[in-house]
Design a protein around this motif. Structure first.
Motif, PDB file in Angstrom:
ATOM      1  N   ILE A 368       0.880  -1.171   0.000  1.00 54.25           N
ATOM      2  CA  ILE A 368       0.000   0.000   0.000  1.00 54.25           C
ATOM      3  C   ILE A 368       0.916   1.219   0.000  1.00 54.25           C
ATOM      4  O   ILE A 368       1.922   1.260   0.731  1.00 54.25           O
ATOM      5  N   THR A 369       0.579   2.175  -0.845  1.00 57.92           N
ATOM      6  CA  THR A 369       1.378   3.405  -0.908  1.00 57.92           C
ATOM      7  C   THR A 369       0.495   4.556  -0.447  1.00 57.92           C
ATOM      8  O   THR A 369      -0.680   4.353  -0.118  1.00 57.92           O
ATOM      9  N   GLY A 376      -0.553  -6.987  -8.614  1.00 60.33           N
ATOM     10  CA  GLY A 376      -0.129  -7.328  -9.969  1.00 60.33           C
ATOM     11  C   GLY A 376       0.683  -6.212 -10.598  1.00 60.33           C
ATOM     12  O   GLY A 376       0.610  -6.004 -11.807  1.00 60.33           O
ATOM     13  N   GLY A 377       1.403  -5.469  -9.769  1.00 59.45           N
ATOM     14  CA  GLY A 377       2.242  -4.390 -10.281  1.00 59.45           C
ATOM     15  C   GLY A 377       1.477  -3.131 -10.643  1.00 59.45           C
ATOM     16  O   GLY A 377       2.056  -2.131 -11.065  1.00 59.45           O
ATOM     17  N   ARG A 378       0.167  -3.176 -10.454  1.00 56.30           N
ATOM     18  CA  ARG A 378      -0.641  -2.015 -10.859  1.00 56.30           C
ATOM     19  C   ARG A 378      -1.142  -1.264  -9.624  1.00 56.30           C
ATOM     20  O   ARG A 378      -1.607  -1.878  -8.664  1.00 56.30           O
ATOM     21  N   LEU A 379      -1.047   0.071  -9.669  1.00 57.01           N
ATOM     22  CA  LEU A 379      -1.542   0.901  -8.565  1.00 57.01           C
ATOM     23  C   LEU A 379      -3.026   1.202  -8.788  1.00 57.01           C
ATOM     24  O   LEU A 379      -3.418   1.703  -9.848  1.00 57.01           O
ATOM     25  N   HIS A 380      -3.830   0.871  -7.773  1.00 54.18           N
ATOM     26  CA  HIS A 380      -5.251   1.226  -7.799  1.00 54.18           C
ATOM     27  C   HIS A 380      -5.418   2.406  -6.854  1.00 54.18           C
ATOM     28  O   HIS A 380      -5.286   2.238  -5.633  1.00 54.18           O
ATOM     29  N   ARG A 381      -5.680   3.574  -7.397  1.00 54.07           N
ATOM     30  CA  ARG A 381      -5.710   4.780  -6.571  1.00 54.07           C
ATOM     31  C   ARG A 381      -6.937   4.819  -5.678  1.00 54.07           C
ATOM     32  O   ARG A 381      -8.019   4.381  -6.073  1.00 54.07           O
TER      33      ARG A 381
END
Ligand code: N01
Length: 545
Positions: A368-369, A376-381
């Protein structure tokens, strides 16, 4: 903030002494207190929260409501209470359930013995005095002849150890620790992790408020419709005309509820496919858990179970417009193996343009950022994060206590390989310690209020019997305990419950010993407990005063 040692008193001074120290002021603690007092015992309840109600105090997430009908999910021990109380809906919402808990506390004059905002952290059995010394976090202590853990089987939230969770820039709310003040998601991008009962209730409500809602699903859930609505006054009057009879009929049901739609006593294979579907459909239209009682082999025969599972999967495919989303929402494990969810518009929520489903079964949430969740390497905002990630169920709360029995035996050592106990009520080596609705009992498979009443009544009778026969302590024997744990597992092995990863098995908590904890089948369990008591507490060791 109070000083942590405000209540500290030197051990040379006598501790406040009671017959029963009860941990938790949820529905179990409230009834245990009332029952103990009505028997002339002294009791003190210690509760960590700022109010009574337990589950219904903490779980105030949007959409939280009971999924057993309110006329069943309520106390039956007092005829005037059950006649006077009016539920507004078929399935009461959390605010109404909390009002009910407060009403019970007031009605039976319980508040003077309930100490709020005090967390019990440990207890040790003093073998010479044959009493428990129970300690709170703030240094207070009590001496009690009996220690009753009414701390709930689903009370310690599970917060997964997501790397970077603390770096998330927006609010993070766990469904089981929802803030007291209303949370407004208007205009926000919300991420929900989890798709169990809590998420299934929260998602449709949050979806209506949030600008975007992204649901992270590790395992798809089966949900049957609640068909909730205002309680029909004619139906209510019918139940109240013979409430005792209604409770009595429920006592004979496998889960202590469901006599309104009793299970059928024939196999899914004894009817034609058309008849079968019509019968599933009829129960689906009524809603709630009754679907699992359409046939008598759904829980014991995987092939029969799959017919019910496929019926629900068809419903999901019929409801959810996008075929790929529908496919992801279709569970593959046996239906009922993980607890069935009861919903109001759960699958329909995924037809909204602002709701997105992310399958994290193969590509777990990596981190979590500040901006969101990475899978899967993808950021979900996301602007806000909801953890609907469940509980360290059945044992989590006990194992966080520093509980020491005879010879300083620690509960953590005793339960290293999983919870051992007898009748789900008592642990060998821990005399006069009772656990309400915990592992080894049928609580998790029941209307838990039925289980609570059953346990409290058993404990109260046990104490009365000890007093009448001049006994100081009661304690499970190790042999009875071993037999009981084997029995619980033998019963489970005849069902589909061992074939998936559920909290019943501890499988939702990394590193937790895999052991099936609840006992399937309330009536046989209640009968066994009654027989044990009637036979002079067979399997227990009693010590004279
Ligand atoms: O918790 P749950 P709950 N990454 O454990 C997921 C009662 N209850 O609070 O299934 C991603 O069921 C987890 O995934 P998985 C009722 O007895 C009653 O919803 O482990 N996901 C799951 O989807 C119920 O059974 C009512 O693969 C993660 C979810 O989080 C019990 O409480 C209402 C994850 C947790 O679901 C618990 O329900 C609510 C991770 N690392 C609750 N870790 C009513 O009476 C966990 N998950 C209506």
């Amino acid at each position: 903030m109070t000083s942590p040692n405000r209540h500290y008193r030197p051990l040379s001074q006598p501790l406040p002494a009671v017959d029963l120290l009860i941990v938790g002021a949820g529905l179990a603690g409230l009834y245990m207190l009332h029952k103990a007092r009505s028997q002339g015992l002294t009791a003190h309840v210690v509760e960590a929260a700022a109010g009574v109600g337990g589950t219904w105090y903490f779980n105030r997430y949007p959409g939280a409501r009971v999924d057993i009908q309110s006329l069943e999910y309520s106390f039956g021990f007092d005829e005037a209470l059950q006649q006077d109380w009016h539920w507004s809906e078929r399935y009461a919402g959390q605010p109404e359930l909390l009002r009910y808990a407060n009403h019970v506390a007031d009605r039976f004059g319980l508040r003077d013995a309930i100490q709020l905002e005090t967390r019990i952290v440990g207890a040790a059995f003093d073998e010479a005095a044959r009493r428990w010394v129970v300690r709170a976090e703030d240094g207070q202590a009590w001496s009690a002849r009996f220690l009753v853990l009414a701390s709930g089987p689903l009370s310690t939230p599970n917060t997964p150890d997501f790397p970077g969770l603390d770096t998330f820039s927006g609010p993070v709310h766990h469904t089981a620790r929802w803030p007291q003040q209303e949370v407004d998601f208007s205009g926000l991008r919300v991420a929900v992790v989890g798709t169990g009962s809590s998420a299934v209730q929260a998602i449709p409500v949050i979806a209506r408020q949030a600008s975007e809602l992204t649901v992270f699903q590790r395992t798809a859930s089966y949900a049957v419709p609640a068909h909730n609505g205002p309680l029909d006054p004619v139906f209510e009057a019918g139940i109240k005309a013979d409430y005792a009879g209604f409770r009595e009929r429920n006592q004979r049901m496998m889960g202590g509820f469901g006599s309104l739609m009793p299970p059928n006593a024939f196999s899914a294979f004894s009817v034609t496919p058309e008849q079968r579907d019509a019968m599933f459909e009829a129960r689906w239209r009524i809603g709630g858990f009754g679907l699992l009682g359409t046939f008598n082999d759904l829980i014991v025969n995987p092939a029969a179970n799959d017919l019910a599972a496929e019926f629900v999967r068809r419903k999901i495919r019929d409801t959810v417009h996008d075929p790929e989303t529908a496919r992801t929402l279709c569970p593959s494990h046996p239906i009922g193996c993980k607890r069935l969810c009861v919903d109001t518009g759960y699958y329909e929520a995924f037809n909204r343009p602002n709701v997105h489903l992310v399958d994290v079964s193969q590509q777990p949430i990596e981190r979590i950022t500040a901006e969101g969740l990475v899978s899967g390497g993808r950021l979900h905002r996301a602007d806000a994060l909801v953890l609907a990630t469940g509980f360290d169920a059945m044992t989590g709360t006990l194992l966080r206590l520093d509980l020491r029995g005879r010879g300083g035996l620690r509960i953590q050592d005793k339960w290293r390989a999983g919870p051992l106990n007898y009748l789900g009520l008592m642990v060998a080596g821990f005399p006069n310690l009772f656990n309400i609705a915990g592992p080894g009992s049928s609580s998790a498979f029941t209307n838990v209020i039925v289980s609570i009443e059953h346990h409290v009544n058993w404990i109260a009778r046990c104490i009365a019997d000890l007093d009448a026969s001049g006994q100081a302590t009661i304690e499970a024997t190790e042999a009875a305990e071993a037999d009981w744990v084997a029995h619980v597992n033998a019963v489970a092995s005849r069902t589909i419950y061992l074939t998936c990863n559920s909290w019943y098995l501890g499988a939702n908590i990394p590193g937790k010993p895999r052991m099936f904890m609840p006992l399937f089948g309330y009536p046989a369990y209640a009968q066994r407990c009654a027989e044990v008591a009637a036979n002079g507490y067979a399997g227990f060791k009693l010590t004279p005063a």
